[in-house]
Design an enzyme around this catalytic site. Sequence first.
Site, mmCIF file in Angstrom:
data_model
loop_
_atom_site.group_PDB
_atom_site.id
_atom_site.type_symbol
_atom_site.label_atom_id
_atom_site.label_comp_id
_atom_site.label_asym_id
_atom_site.label_seq_id
_atom_site.Cartn_x
_atom_site.Cartn_y
_atom_site.Cartn_z
ATOM 1 N N SER A 1 -5.512 13.157 -16.266
ATOM 2 C CA SER A 1 -7.245 13.257 -17.159
ATOM 3 C C SER A 1 -7.178 13.738 -17.610
ATOM 4 C CB SER A 1 -7.651 12.115 -16.131
ATOM 5 O OG SER A 1 -8.657 12.582 -16.711
ATOM 6 N N TYR B 1 -5.500 11.391 -20.000
ATOM 7 C CA TYR B 1 -5.941 9.949 -20.623
ATOM 8 C C TYR B 1 -7.230 10.576 -21.183
ATOM 9 C CZ TYR B 1 -2.779 7.431 -17.858
ATOM 10 O OH TYR B 1 -1.820 6.648 -17.480
ATOM 11 N N PHE B 2 -8.010 10.259 -22.634
ATOM 12 C CA PHE B 2 -9.263 10.501 -22.325
ATOM 13 C C PHE B 2 -9.775 9.488 -22.229
ATOM 14 C CE2 PHE B 2 -9.876 15.323 -24.297
ATOM 15 C CZ PHE B 2 -8.559 15.530 -24.100
ATOM 16 N N TYR C 1 -11.586 14.194 -6.791
ATOM 17 C CA TYR C 1 -11.024 13.019 -7.948
ATOM 18 C C TYR C 1 -10.312 14.018 -9.239
ATOM 19 C CZ TYR C 1 -9.587 10.111 -11.607
ATOM 20 O OH TYR C 1 -8.848 9.762 -13.050
ATOM 21 N N LEU D 1 -19.981 4.296 -19.073
ATOM 22 C CA LEU D 1 -20.359 3.665 -19.807
ATOM 23 C C LEU D 1 -20.166 2.263 -20.223
ATOM 24 C CD1 LEU D 1 -22.834 4.565 -22.287
ATOM 25 C CD2 LEU D 1 -21.143 5.157 -22.949
ATOM 26 N N ASP E 1 0.505 -0.893 0.090
ATOM 27 C CA ASP E 1 -0.366 -0.304 -0.141
ATOM 28 C C ASP E 1 0.962 1.380 0.263
ATOM 29 O OD1 ASP E 1 -1.746 2.259 0.822
ATOM 30 O OD2 ASP E 1 -3.099 1.097 1.554
ATOM 31 N N LYS F 1 -6.005 14.714 -10.022
ATOM 32 C CA LYS F 1 -5.252 15.120 -11.517
ATOM 33 C C LYS F 1 -4.452 15.854 -11.059
ATOM 34 C CE LYS F 1 -5.589 11.066 -11.857
ATOM 35 N NZ LYS F 1 -4.592 9.765 -11.547
HETATM 36 P P1 NAD Z 1 -7.938 0.861 -11.815
HETATM 37 O O1 NAD Z 1 -8.211 1.038 -10.885
HETATM 38 O O2 NAD Z 1 -8.143 -0.124 -12.424
HETATM 39 O O3 NAD Z 1 -6.250 0.414 -11.208
HETATM 40 C C1 NAD Z 1 -5.749 1.717 -10.234
HETATM 41 C C2 NAD Z 1 -4.836 -0.226 -9.598
HETATM 42 O O4 NAD Z 1 -3.815 0.603 -8.400
HETATM 43 C C3 NAD Z 1 -5.410 -0.971 -8.663
HETATM 44 O O5 NAD Z 1 -5.305 -2.126 -8.912
HETATM 45 C C4 NAD Z 1 -5.288 -1.029 -7.281
HETATM 46 O O6 NAD Z 1 -5.536 -2.056 -6.624
HETATM 47 C C5 NAD Z 1 -4.213 -0.191 -7.202
HETATM 48 N N1 NAD Z 1 -3.819 1.067 -5.877
HETATM 49 C C6 NAD Z 1 -5.267 1.430 -5.672
HETATM 50 N N2 NAD Z 1 -4.563 2.603 -4.320
HETATM 51 C C7 NAD Z 1 -3.306 1.850 -4.188
HETATM 52 C C8 NAD Z 1 -2.289 1.691 -2.993
HETATM 53 N N3 NAD Z 1 -2.730 2.575 -2.227
HETATM 54 N N4 NAD Z 1 -1.212 1.402 -2.849
HETATM 55 C C9 NAD Z 1 -1.097 0.251 -3.877
HETATM 56 N N5 NAD Z 1 -2.388 -0.169 -4.806
HETATM 57 C C10 NAD Z 1 -2.472 1.088 -5.398
HETATM 58 O O7 NAD Z 1 -7.631 2.330 -12.803
HETATM 59 P P2 NAD Z 1 -7.247 2.561 -14.256
HETATM 60 O O8 NAD Z 1 -8.590 2.665 -15.051
HETATM 61 O O9 NAD Z 1 -6.181 1.291 -14.426
HETATM 62 O O10 NAD Z 1 -6.942 4.333 -13.730
HETATM 63 C C11 NAD Z 1 -5.367 3.865 -14.174
HETATM 64 C C12 NAD Z 1 -4.763 5.616 -13.588
HETATM 65 O O11 NAD Z 1 -5.022 6.124 -14.493
HETATM 66 C C13 NAD Z 1 -5.333 6.283 -12.861
HETATM 67 O O12 NAD Z 1 -4.194 6.901 -11.780
HETATM 68 C C14 NAD Z 1 -7.107 7.091 -12.791
HETATM 69 O O13 NAD Z 1 -6.691 7.663 -12.723
HETATM 70 C C15 NAD Z 1 -6.221 7.521 -14.003
HETATM 71 N N6 NAD Z 1 -6.893 7.935 -15.262
HETATM 72 C C16 NAD Z 1 -7.902 6.612 -15.662
HETATM 73 C C17 NAD Z 1 -8.836 6.900 -16.724
HETATM 74 C C18 NAD Z 1 -10.054 5.675 -16.851
HETATM 75 O O14 NAD Z 1 -11.219 6.252 -17.187
HETATM 76 N N7 NAD Z 1 -9.604 4.481 -15.860
HETATM 77 C C19 NAD Z 1 -9.050 8.137 -16.660
HETATM 78 C C20 NAD Z 1 -8.984 9.084 -16.913
HETATM 79 C C21 NAD Z 1 -7.628 8.815 -15.825
HETATM 80 C C1 UD1 Z 2 -15.755 9.910 -15.733
HETATM 81 C C2 UD1 Z 2 -14.774 11.213 -15.404
HETATM 82 C C3 UD1 Z 2 -13.275 11.225 -15.589
HETATM 83 C C4 UD1 Z 2 -12.633 9.939 -15.288
HETATM 84 C C5 UD1 Z 2 -13.554 8.836 -16.151
HETATM 85 C C6 UD1 Z 2 -12.682 7.934 -15.403
HETATM 86 C C7 UD1 Z 2 -16.733 12.780 -15.307
HETATM 87 C C8 UD1 Z 2 -17.175 14.199 -14.957
HETATM 88 N N1 UD1 Z 2 -15.680 12.483 -16.302
HETATM 89 O O1 UD1 Z 2 -15.211 10.792 -17.659
HETATM 90 O O2 UD1 Z 2 -12.967 12.368 -14.805
HETATM 91 O O3 UD1 Z 2 -11.599 9.670 -16.239
HETATM 92 O O4 UD1 Z 2 -14.887 9.228 -15.908
HETATM 93 O O5 UD1 Z 2 -13.299 7.393 -14.233
HETATM 94 O O6 UD1 Z 2 -17.068 12.398 -14.309
HETATM 95 N N2 UD1 Z 2 -23.030 7.755 -19.610
HETATM 96 C C9 UD1 Z 2 -24.504 6.983 -19.380
HETATM 97 N N3 UD1 Z 2 -25.231 5.845 -19.031
HETATM 98 C C10 UD1 Z 2 -24.052 5.404 -18.203
HETATM 99 C C11 UD1 Z 2 -22.838 6.080 -17.815
HETATM 100 C C12 UD1 Z 2 -22.363 7.354 -19.035
HETATM 101 O O7 UD1 Z 2 -25.036 7.573 -20.732
HETATM 102 O O8 UD1 Z 2 -24.934 4.165 -16.663
HETATM 103 C C13 UD1 Z 2 -22.730 8.459 -20.312
HETATM 104 C C14 UD1 Z 2 -21.812 9.613 -19.728
HETATM 105 O O9 UD1 Z 2 -23.655 10.736 -19.189
HETATM 106 C C15 UD1 Z 2 -20.643 10.332 -20.237
HETATM 107 C C16 UD1 Z 2 -20.493 8.998 -21.521
HETATM 108 O O10 UD1 Z 2 -20.913 7.876 -21.005
HETATM 109 O O11 UD1 Z 2 -21.372 10.641 -21.062
HETATM 110 C C17 UD1 Z 2 -19.555 8.495 -20.863
HETATM 111 O O12 UD1 Z 2 -19.229 8.330 -19.155
HETATM 112 P P1 UD1 Z 2 -18.229 8.047 -18.861
HETATM 113 O O13 UD1 Z 2 -18.274 7.085 -18.668
HETATM 114 O O14 UD1 Z 2 -18.545 8.075 -16.621
HETATM 115 O O15 UD1 Z 2 -16.972 9.020 -17.989
HETATM 116 P P2 UD1 Z 2 -16.604 9.878 -18.053
HETATM 117 O O16 UD1 Z 2 -17.941 10.755 -17.697
HETATM 118 O O17 UD1 Z 2 -16.142 10.987 -19.674
#
Ligand code: NAD
Ligand code: UD1
Length: 340
Positions: A126, A179-180, A151, A202, A59, A155
């Site tokens: 992000s 990331y988008f 959150y 989504l 951790d 970032k």
């Molecule tokens: P995820 O939750 O699948 O992966 C994060 C991993 O980190 C998990 O395996 C979790 O167990 C581990 N973790 C969390 N806290 C920890 C700690 N204190 N010590 C050790 N391990 C820890 O998430 P992801 O979707 O793979 O995202 C990875 C990164 O990308 C994150 O920083 C997230 O904020 C960023 N990000 C994700 C998205 C997205 O849509 N998935 C978008 C933009 C940015």
């Molecule tokens: C969200 C976060 C973003 C984060 C990402 C990953 C916000 C504003 N942004 O992105 O910061 O990095 O998640 O965790 O919260 N939607 C539906 N029905 C659903 C789920 C989603 O209509 O059940 C729509 C949402 O309104 C959005 C799109 O799908 O328009 C994508 O949603 P989602 O996958 O949650 O991603 P973001 O909101 O873009």
Amino acid sequence: MKKILVTGGLGYIGSHTVVELQNSGFEVIIIDNLSNSSLNVLEGITSITKKPPVFERLDLRIKADVIDFFQRHENIAGVIHFAASKAVGESVAQPLYYYENNISTLIYLLQECKAHSINNFIFSSSCTVYGEPDSLPITEEAPVKKATSPYGNTKQISEEILEDTCSVHPQFRCIALRYFNPIGAHDSAMIGELPVGVPQNLVPFITQTAAGVRKELAIFGNDYNTSDGSCIRDYIHVVDLAKAHVVALERLLKKANASNFEIFNVGTGKGTSVLEIVEAFEAVSELKLPYRIVERRPGDVVSVYADTTKANEILEWKAERSLKDALSSAWKWEQHIRNL
Ligand code: NAD
Ligand code: UD1
């Protein structure tokens, strides 16, 4: 073989990146506390690459354990820091948990990088830092807007911490990747996204609905000022995103960076609406997806997609996989984990 520490390497994006790193000849050490992942992911990675990465359950909030880790592991060439909590709604309910988990972990890691002269660092940022954009597509020069959730704020703060650190340690090199919307899974369906509980995002909601786990998809609003009224995002295949990390890391290792703190958008450059995603999913799965239109979700931005020119030209990286590839891999993964 260069040794790379991947924090959060058993998570969604981390696991796909570990595969790409191993396939590119890097030796990988993973730190993960399994708070949002499971040990099965390690098996999934190994079944693809045939090389078990070193794994430590640790951790990163426990500073003494982070210090101890770096004392035991020498010659780490770079760090890719994924570990964080990422659920927007949860962060509103539990801000202190988010600030601790996303900020203290970064600080402890940076302190140890400094102590052990580890000078190459990639950070998961992000597109959420842009908020509601003033113009589209968004370039890296667009202003960072006040975050709408703790959150998102973590970032922004993390990017500031990294920039400040870089400004006083010129030998330390960092790339923040914004990331988008990552979607999809590895083509093998051995690793993918594993949301805990009801998916907030989504695509996992769509695949779970198609698998019969959820009754219907709720589409959050169809009265936005967009072509079909639903929100627009830039959905990027997670494997393309993973590859961007390898390219960014290689840039740092070659010391080819233009400044020691660089930011890149990582998206496809294409905006897709929620209704278009549903339609594309129905086409690849050959299923009819039950959905209904509900109220807008508070905090949603209307439309956001990347200008990827900087990553295309400077990193020489481009998203190669189509939306169709991403959705069919997500569906294949859902079928795999549900034994369908
Ligand atoms: P995820 O939750 O699948 O992966 C994060 C991993 O980190 C998990 O395996 C979790 O167990 C581990 N973790 C969390 N806290 C920890 C700690 N204190 N010590 C050790 N391990 C820890 O998430 P992801 O979707 O793979 O995202 C990875 C990164 O990308 C994150 O920083 C997230 O904020 C960023 N990000 C994700 C998205 C997205 O849509 N998935 C978008 C933009 C940015
Ligand atoms: C969200 C976060 C973003 C984060 C990402 C990953 C916000 C504003 N942004 O992105 O910061 O990095 O998640 O965790 O919260 N939607 C539906 N029905 C659903 C789920 C989603 O209509 O059940 C729509 C949402 O309104 C959005 C799109 O799908 O328009 C994508 O949603 P989602 O996958 O949650 O991603 P973001 O909101 O873009």
